[in-house]
Enzyme design. Structure first.
Site, PDB file in Angstrom:
ATOM      1  N   ASP A   1      41.208  24.749  41.452  1.00 59.23           N
ATOM      2  CA  ASP A   1      41.411  24.653  42.020  1.00 59.23           C
ATOM      3  C   ASP A   1      42.591  23.180  42.134  1.00 59.23           C
ATOM      4  O   ASP A   1      41.382  21.833  42.847  1.00 59.23           O
ATOM      5  CB  ASP A   1      40.492  24.444  43.375  1.00 59.23           C
ATOM      6  CG  ASP A   1      41.193  24.321  44.628  1.00 59.23           C
ATOM      7  OD1 ASP A   1      42.065  23.636  45.285  1.00 59.23           O
ATOM      8  OD2 ASP A   1      40.352  24.049  46.219  1.00 59.23           O
ATOM      9  N   MET A  28      35.260  22.058  51.937  1.00 57.48           N
ATOM     10  CA  MET A  28      34.706  20.466  52.071  1.00 57.48           C
ATOM     11  C   MET A  28      34.093  19.292  52.857  1.00 57.48           C
ATOM     12  O   MET A  28      35.207  18.485  54.135  1.00 57.48           O
ATOM     13  CB  MET A  28      36.494  19.942  51.404  1.00 57.48           C
ATOM     14  CG  MET A  28      36.326  20.260  50.824  1.00 57.48           C
ATOM     15  SD  MET A  28      38.465  20.230  50.336  1.00 57.48           S
ATOM     16  CE  MET A  28      38.912  21.494  50.677  1.00 57.48           C
ATOM     17  N   SER A  88      46.245  28.945  48.704  1.00 55.97           N
ATOM     18  CA  SER A  88      45.873  28.120  49.705  1.00 55.97           C
ATOM     19  C   SER A  88      46.811  28.396  51.039  1.00 55.97           C
ATOM     20  O   SER A  88      48.005  26.903  51.258  1.00 55.97           O
ATOM     21  CB  SER A  88      45.436  26.397  49.157  1.00 55.97           C
ATOM     22  OG  SER A  88      45.043  25.942  49.702  1.00 55.97           O
ATOM     23  N   ASP A 115      41.359  25.976  53.653  1.00 57.38           N
ATOM     24  CA  ASP A 115      40.368  24.911  52.808  1.00 57.38           C
ATOM     25  C   ASP A 115      40.092  24.293  54.405  1.00 57.38           C
ATOM     26  O   ASP A 115      41.222  23.345  54.927  1.00 57.38           O
ATOM     27  CB  ASP A 115      41.640  23.594  52.514  1.00 57.38           C
ATOM     28  CG  ASP A 115      41.891  24.519  50.682  1.00 57.38           C
ATOM     29  OD1 ASP A 115      40.997  24.351  49.638  1.00 57.38           O
ATOM     30  OD2 ASP A 115      42.987  24.091  51.239  1.00 57.38           O
ATOM     31  N   HIS A 141      36.790  26.962  51.326  1.00 54.52           N
ATOM     32  CA  HIS A 141      36.515  26.061  50.566  1.00 54.52           C
ATOM     33  C   HIS A 141      35.925  24.506  51.589  1.00 54.52           C
ATOM     34  O   HIS A 141      36.808  24.680  51.836  1.00 54.52           O
ATOM     35  CB  HIS A 141      37.010  25.794  49.629  1.00 54.52           C
ATOM     36  CG  HIS A 141      37.526  24.462  48.968  1.00 54.52           C
ATOM     37  ND1 HIS A 141      37.963  23.787  48.189  1.00 54.52           N
ATOM     38  CD2 HIS A 141      35.920  23.806  48.275  1.00 54.52           C
ATOM     39  CE1 HIS A 141      37.708  22.774  47.841  1.00 54.52           C
ATOM     40  NE2 HIS A 141      36.392  23.023  47.977  1.00 54.52           N
ATOM     41  N   MET A 194      37.452  21.451  40.959  1.00 55.01           N
ATOM     42  CA  MET A 194      38.533  20.964  41.322  1.00 55.01           C
ATOM     43  C   MET A 194      38.990  20.237  40.105  1.00 55.01           C
ATOM     44  O   MET A 194      38.034  18.988  39.594  1.00 55.01           O
ATOM     45  CB  MET A 194      37.277  19.639  42.025  1.00 55.01           C
ATOM     46  CG  MET A 194      37.582  20.347  43.453  1.00 55.01           C
ATOM     47  SD  MET A 194      38.413  20.917  44.750  1.00 55.01           S
ATOM     48  CE  MET A 194      39.590  20.332  44.522  1.00 55.01           C
ATOM     49  N   HIS A 228      42.935  30.904  49.971  1.00 55.36           N
ATOM     50  CA  HIS A 228      42.077  30.752  50.224  1.00 55.36           C
ATOM     51  C   HIS A 228      42.077  29.603  51.303  1.00 55.36           C
ATOM     52  O   HIS A 228      43.418  29.543  51.747  1.00 55.36           O
ATOM     53  CB  HIS A 228      42.929  29.723  49.008  1.00 55.36           C
ATOM     54  CG  HIS A 228      41.527  28.298  48.612  1.00 55.36           C
ATOM     55  ND1 HIS A 228      40.849  28.823  47.139  1.00 55.36           N
ATOM     56  CD2 HIS A 228      42.017  27.247  48.877  1.00 55.36           C
ATOM     57  CE1 HIS A 228      39.778  27.009  47.827  1.00 55.36           C
ATOM     58  NE2 HIS A 228      40.383  26.467  48.347  1.00 55.36           N
ATOM     59  N   MET A 259      38.556  21.026  55.833  1.00 51.89           N
ATOM     60  CA  MET A 259      38.283  19.101  55.715  1.00 51.89           C
ATOM     61  C   MET A 259      37.832  18.269  56.870  1.00 51.89           C
ATOM     62  O   MET A 259      38.676  19.018  58.038  1.00 51.89           O
ATOM     63  CB  MET A 259      39.538  18.804  54.895  1.00 51.89           C
ATOM     64  CG  MET A 259      40.000  19.546  53.726  1.00 51.89           C
ATOM     65  SD  MET A 259      42.073  18.726  53.374  1.00 51.89           S
ATOM     66  CE  MET A 259      41.691  19.467  51.500  1.00 51.89           C
TER      67      MET A 259
END
Ligand code: DX5
Ligand code: ZN
Length: 216
Positions: free
Chosen positions: A175, A68, A8, A35, A66, A137, A33, A37
């Protein structure tokens, strides 16, 4: 059998992102990966589309994005255009998960669903055949470097049963808080893909650490 590994970049040095992506390219990692957010779905803001595009310009491994974020449907094609191979949305952020999964697949991406620690894997039963990857998660999403939640093993085992009973080929990705101590137990429970942020990027030798995770 060897685990698939997805470092990540959240834990990488953003001021040297190209160098960090080149390290992942050289390693045995299977995915990168990414992320995303939004500061609404999770209490933190990471980065968005321009940084994802920049990562993709250097990446030689598929981007595992991913999301979020709230309203993920609104941004699916933008993340596809930014280079995503896998797009995962949070079940908790979707009112019409089946429709969202179809939309991801229509873009030519693999469709993933992420579950917060409190969300039961049973909720995926009726849609499991539509899902390429489930992210369980193992920390509350929003931050790297948190402590692994032990209940995760039970969830992985039950999800594996659901997948096998349906005859689906869904991958299980874990994760949060993954390290060399919990990795073998996770793989034994049925995990296919291990995300690792701080464990890889804080290591003295990230390439060897990725290789170590892959050996599980
Ligand atoms: C957490 C993110 C994770 C995070 C994992 O919200 O989804 O991907 O980067 O970081 P570590 O491996 O440090 O727990
Ligand atoms: Zn993640």
């Amino acid at each position: 059998m060897s685990a698939l590994v997805a470092p990540s970049v959240l834990a990488s040095d953003f001021a040297n992102l190209q160098k960090e992506i080149e390290m992942i390219n050289e390693s045995q990692a299977d995915y990168i990966h990414v992320d995303i957010m939004d500061g609404v779905f999770v209490p933190n803001i990471s980065f968005g589309l321009p940084v994802t595009e920049a990562i993709n310009r250097h990446a030689k491994k598929p981007l595992d994005v991913h999301l979020m974020i709230v309203n993920p449907d609104q941004y699916l094609s933008a993340f596809k255009n930014a280079g995503a191979s896998v797009i995962s949305v949070h079940l908790e952020a979707c009112n019409h998960l089946h429709r969202t999964l179809q939309a991801i697949k229509e873009l030519g991406c693999q469709a993933g669903v992420a579950l917060n620690p409190h969300t039961s894997v049973e909720l995926l039963k009726d849609v499991i055949k539509e899902i390429d990857m489930v992210i369980i998660m193992s920390v509350n999403p929003g931050f790297g470097g948190q402590k692994f939640i032990e209940q995760t093993y039970t969830k992985v085992r039950r999800l594996k049963e659901i997948i096998d009973e349906a005859g689906a080929s869904t991958k299980i990705e874990i994760d949060g808080g993954v390290n060399l101590e919990n990795a073998p137990k996770l793989v034994k429970a049925g995990a296919d893909v291990l995300v690792a942020g701080s464990f890889v990027f804080n290591a003295k030798d990230p390439i060897a650490t990725i290789a170590g995770l892959k050996k599980n």
